[in-house]
Design an enzyme around this catalytic site. Sequence first.
Site, PDB file in Angstrom:
ATOM      1  N   LYS A 162       0.862  -1.186   0.000  1.00 18.34           N
ATOM      2  CA  LYS A 162       0.000   0.000   0.000  1.00 18.34           C
ATOM      3  C   LYS A 162       0.893   1.230   0.000  1.00 18.34           C
ATOM      4  O   LYS A 162       1.972   1.180   0.581  1.00 18.34           O
ATOM      5  CB  LYS A 162      -0.892   0.028   1.254  1.00 18.34           C
ATOM      6  CG  LYS A 162      -1.729  -1.210   1.491  1.00 18.34           C
ATOM      7  CD  LYS A 162      -3.100  -1.108   0.919  1.00 18.34           C
ATOM      8  CE  LYS A 162      -3.841  -2.439   1.074  1.00 18.34           C
ATOM      9  NZ  LYS A 162      -5.176  -2.448   0.510  1.00 18.34           N
ATOM     10  N   HIS A 180      -7.675 -14.587  -5.394  1.00 20.88           N
ATOM     11  CA  HIS A 180      -8.344 -13.608  -4.543  1.00 20.88           C
ATOM     12  C   HIS A 180      -9.846 -13.691  -4.790  1.00 20.88           C
ATOM     13  O   HIS A 180     -10.280 -14.249  -5.783  1.00 20.88           O
ATOM     14  CB  HIS A 180      -7.786 -12.204  -4.788  1.00 20.88           C
ATOM     15  CG  HIS A 180      -8.070 -11.255  -3.672  1.00 20.88           C
ATOM     16  ND1 HIS A 180      -9.287 -10.626  -3.545  1.00 20.88           N
ATOM     17  CD2 HIS A 180      -7.315 -10.845  -2.622  1.00 20.88           C
ATOM     18  CE1 HIS A 180      -9.257  -9.860  -2.456  1.00 20.88           C
ATOM     19  NE2 HIS A 180      -8.082  -9.968  -1.872  1.00 20.88           N
TER      20      HIS A 180
END
Lengths: 433, 433
Positions: free
Chosen positions: A172, A287
């Site tokens: 991030k 995912h």
Amino acid sequence: MNTEDIKGFFASPEQLDMADYLILDYYLECIGDIETALAHFCSEQSTAQWRRVGLDEDFRPLYAARVIHLTVEGELPELSYPVKHSETGPIHACRVTIAHPHRNFGPKLPNLLSAVCGEGAFFTPGVPVVKLLDITFPEPYLNAFDGPKFGIEGIRDILQAYDRPIFFGVVKPNIGLKPSCFAEIAYQSWLGGLDIAKDDEMLADVDWSTLEERSRELGAARMRAEKETGEPKIYLANVTDEVDRLIEQHDIAVNNGANALLINALPVGLSAVRMLAKHTKVPLIGHFPFIAAFSRLEKYGVHSRVMTKLQRLAGLDSIIMPGFGSRMMTPEEEVMDNIRECLQDFGHIRTSLPVPGGSDSALTLETVYRKVGSVDFGFVPGRGIFGHPMGPKAGAASIRQAWEAIRLGVPIEIYAQGRPELQAMIDGAATKK
Amino acid sequence: MNTEDIKGFFASPEQLDMADYLILDYYLECIGDIETALAHFCSEQSTAQWRRVGLDEDFRPLYAARVIHLTVEGELPELSYPVKHSETGPIHACRVTIAHPHRNFGPKLPNLLSAVCGEGAFFTPGVPVVKLLDITFPEPYLNAFDGPKFGIEGIRDILQAYDRPIFFGVVKPNIGLKPSCFAEIAYQSWLGGLDIAKDDEMLADVDWSTLEERSRELGAARMRAEKETGEPKIYLANVTDEVDRLIEQHDIAVNNGANALLINALPVGLSAVRMLAKHTKVPLIGHFPFIAAFSRLEKYGVHSRVMTKLQRLAGLDSIIMPGFGSRMMTPEEEVMDNIRECLQDFGHIRTSLPVPGGSDSALTLETVYRKVGSVDFGFVPGRGIFGHPMGPKAGAASIRQAWEAIRLGVPIEIYAQGRPELQAMIDGAATKK
């Protein structure tokens, strides 16, 4: 249907060669006569008209789906969810086990999905509320699938990490960083002790961070981190893309040094995952986008365990799934079901590393570990590492310190003394954005 | 998030260059402070951490999804559906319009789905109940897609049928017939007046009816029927299969005389449809398995109009969808929405023939026609043709007779006099199994 017609859609397991059937477990809310509704339910998902007009024949013995077990859970005052329907009569909640002949479609994921979650299952008169809870596959059907190429053992071999969880981190800021900056952050996190630095599931091949450039930067950074730490590391590159680009994306990423690939299984389709699994030279990690749209409600849609099972069947070596954190809005029992689906016996199919995720950090590791009950899981913080006030290296270190505390049986508050990375997390000073 | 943080996820459309954004329309049930929940909703689906630790930067101006319109519909005593969550506070039903920057993922269907129906949309703290109602695409985004190669006009050109609905029929028995028998039934239905004889969506390439053999038999039967009737006909072959076999299945079927292909869009994945659409030499027609699992409930999941729009974008020349019949459990307004999505302006993307289906027959044609309001639709009985007591030729004839009655403005009861095929349907003698 008359009484004789209905009978053709019921059987006892002893009457059937179970190697020829998938076992489907459904929750159904039936309106009116239960056996009539269930006969329609089987007919609509298999041979809806079982003879030609004017001929004395019956396709049901070979091709009909049949009810082999029924539990009427009780009568309901109304449907659990309002759904338009035209039938009248009492409403019953039922658990129904159906034997569905796999000769109708064969060992192909799109055709399997069409049969068990298609028009037949969801558009039967008198059955407006449906949840597919589970599928069980007989050995001959499973044998047509390869499953994961690496599995948990393969991932552990790459990382040389055998007696602990695998530590992932979602780099991030997930969206907006140019590749060189992204690589620097991942590099720091590897130095701090992360095993796998990963692309966010929403970051794939885009103009401002092409997979070509990002995987080159990250591949090089990974090798530097391996040299510096003396430990193997993984850069997990997100290759989610149009299906006719997946093989090319694999080749670009792997040639540039990505040594595992992320794929959003439902958005590309389970069949595309299976295709990529045949080709891949590195572990494939899935995912979960889109799955909650049909699995969150207790009594409607498709249970997430079915999707976990199918993802493993399709060949995912590891499956990221909604975990225990309150943000994930998933009952603990369901998370445990999904973890079990990755680990339990499944014919010759290898295990898949379960990664229950969502708003994790050093402070949630022990809870997750205790709930999973073994070290066979991946742990995947995002902001819990990359939002750490001392930076990503410290963020990763805080996770490893938390694990050391658990391993040694020391409360993390004690273990944090003199370890500022973990202490900072305990102090709640981590910027949570 | 503090007040300043929240502000970064709100904008007025005038502040944004709307060519850079998709417009997403959601129904949300928010717990607690609405603006906080919506800021999280935007953050989770775009840039969840918009700056690196220790740096004064802000990725939101370029990469944040932002609320551009909010209507609070009212406070609710409880969530519309029970969902596990940990927030407390008042619950509000909201209609929210979000501008989502498409630079975050680009013109790729799997990445689009990951962004708008993924972890961001379904796992935001304080927003347990979510339904994606619509997506609007700006011109530059649409321009990256080819859409249908043929569209309605292309299908009409093949059939030389311009001023009436297109008459499909699902050959039944759908499962269990060997190819030569299947071809004979289709042949009879073409002689009776059917335009398109189609494989059921559950019948694909199986041992007992390989696509190779079935398409050879049906291709030959089609040409015989064309010769005999002097009218062009279509055999619609179901090529639904694992994605790495789709191109090969296309080639086999088309070489053998299939002149349109059926594909179960969600089970193979929308991206696989787009891939096949690039390659195809014949119209592609989509069927709807799996969609009801996430679209049936009014306030949760993804609206079916989004799936119709994406199927058109992916390149389907015709879209079979749940229609008006009571078995389909779909509100009339939703059927009309989906029909409109096929026909309305959509940049340079061609129209797609809508086929609202489900338990149709000669007796339902007028109703469907009146509801659609034009001849631009396909009509797709199954047992309404192939369960006709006089056989499939008569079954097909009954549909054409029903259309003639409508065209001439004669009540079908009158028009059926002296037309035993239509009369038999009116007499309710059709075997419904």
